[in-house]
Design a protein around this motif. Structure first.
Motif, PDB file in Angstrom:
ATOM      1  N   LYS A  62       4.427  -4.311   3.555  1.00  0.00           N
ATOM      2  CA  LYS A  62       4.305  -4.910   4.578  1.00  0.00           C
ATOM      3  C   LYS A  62       5.503  -5.702   5.427  1.00  0.00           C
TER       4      LYS A  62
ATOM      5  N   SER B 143       1.763   5.189   0.800  1.00  0.00           N
ATOM      6  CA  SER B 143       1.789   6.396   2.615  1.00  0.00           C
ATOM      7  C   SER B 143       2.497   8.226   1.967  1.00  0.00           C
TER       8      SER B 143
ATOM      9  N   TYR C  25       0.946  -1.049  -0.010  1.00  0.00           N
ATOM     10  CA  TYR C  25      -0.159   0.120   0.003  1.00  0.00           C
ATOM     11  C   TYR C  25       0.126   1.217  -0.045  1.00  0.00           C
TER      12      TYR C  25
ATOM     13  N   GLN D 197      -1.283   4.993   7.252  1.00  0.00           N
ATOM     14  CA  GLN D 197      -3.104   4.574   7.043  1.00  0.00           C
ATOM     15  C   GLN D 197      -3.035   3.334   8.026  1.00  0.00           C
ATOM     16  N   GLN D 198      -3.940   3.782   9.088  1.00  0.00           N
ATOM     17  CA  GLN D 198      -4.124   3.108  10.317  1.00  0.00           C
ATOM     18  C   GLN D 198      -4.940   1.415  10.160  1.00  0.00           C
ATOM     19  N   ASP D 199      -5.810   1.912   9.692  1.00  0.00           N
ATOM     20  CA  ASP D 199      -6.869   1.202   9.184  1.00  0.00           C
ATOM     21  C   ASP D 199      -7.479   2.053   7.801  1.00  0.00           C
ATOM     22  N   ARG D 200      -8.789   1.211   7.253  1.00  0.00           N
ATOM     23  CA  ARG D 200      -9.251   1.586   5.883  1.00  0.00           C
ATOM     24  C   ARG D 200      -9.546   2.991   6.325  1.00  0.00           C
ATOM     25  N   ASN D 201     -10.277   3.548   7.123  1.00  0.00           N
ATOM     26  CA  ASN D 201     -11.069   4.656   6.882  1.00  0.00           C
ATOM     27  C   ASN D 201      -9.908   5.923   8.679  1.00  0.00           C
ATOM     28  N   LYS D 202      -8.786   5.904   9.192  1.00  0.00           N
ATOM     29  CA  LYS D 202      -7.999   5.907   9.712  1.00  0.00           C
ATOM     30  C   LYS D 202      -6.927   6.219   9.662  1.00  0.00           C
ATOM     31  N   THR D 203      -6.157   7.821   9.442  1.00  0.00           N
ATOM     32  CA  THR D 203      -4.453   7.946   9.245  1.00  0.00           C
ATOM     33  C   THR D 203      -4.154   8.696  10.455  1.00  0.00           C
TER      34      THR D 203
END
Length: 208
Positions: free
Chosen positions: A16, A4, A2, A112-118
């Motif tokens: 990863k 960043s 992914y 990018q902590q999860d799909r909806n949160k940075t």
């Protein structure tokens, strides 16, 4: 995999990390991102890269809960380790890593902590030449939104009173201590407690 984004708009593709047994093979910037995200994942506050020219290696360790731990899966050859260090410095368009003397740099990294949160992290890099040995590089990671309240810190009542006086007093106040003792954490908490009616100006090089 992914993507960043660093604070100045330069984009790096991360890989990863699949555990301590996996060997990372990528370009210097990709390797740097993998290193940063591993540190975030294990809750580290500092990444250490020691460039040992005579031994032809770069040794990586991280500090977690004030203890330094080796991460041999990130150890690489000296030349590649140097490129990783340079990759961090070049993220600031005004900075270039030079072997001689002391060098500092500060950049923002968006995780990018999860799909909806940075989450935005401030990275402060510091490089110190060790004549005849190589270079000692430290990368400090700080969650820009994670502010620890003063009352949750382990200060004595006397220290707490002195810190509170800094908010009200005029003049010069000096907060000093060894690396990792909590200077930046304390200053961040003090500044966050200052009433919005007061003007606050921060001067820092590099910005932390």
């Amino acid at each position: 995999d992914y993507s960043s984004r660093f604070g100045n708009g330069l984009q790096a593709t991360s890989i990863k990390v699949k555990g301590s047994g996996s060997k990372l093979k990528s370009g210097p910037q990709q390797f740097l991102v993998g290193l940063i995200e591993k540190a975030i994942a294990v809750g580290s506050t500092d990444i250490y890269i020691t460039l040992l020219k005579a031994e032809n290696k770069a040794v990586v360790s991280m500090k977690t809960h004030k203890e330094k731990h080796p991460f041999p899966e990130f150890n690489v050859e000296h030349e590649f380790g140097t490129k990783v260090v340079k990759a961090l410095w070049t993220l600031d368009e005004k900075q270039n890593w030079e072997p001689a003397g002391v060098r500092d740099v500060g950049v923002t990294y968006t995780y990018q902590q999860d799909r909806n949160k940075t989450v935005k992290y401030r990275l402060r890099g510091s490089s110190l030449e060790m004549p005849g040995v190589g270079h000692s590089v430290c990368i400090r990671l700080r969650n820009a939104t994670d502010i620890i309240p003063l009352e949750d810190m382990t200060y004595t009542p006397k220290q707490f009173d002195a810190i509170n006086q800094i908010k009200e007093a005029k003049g010069l106040a000096v907060i000093a201590g060894e690396t990792g003792s909590g200077k930046s954490t304390t200053l961040t908490a003090i500044m966050s407690d200052i009433p919005s009616t007061k003007h606050v100006m921060e001067i820092a090089n590099p910005v932390e």
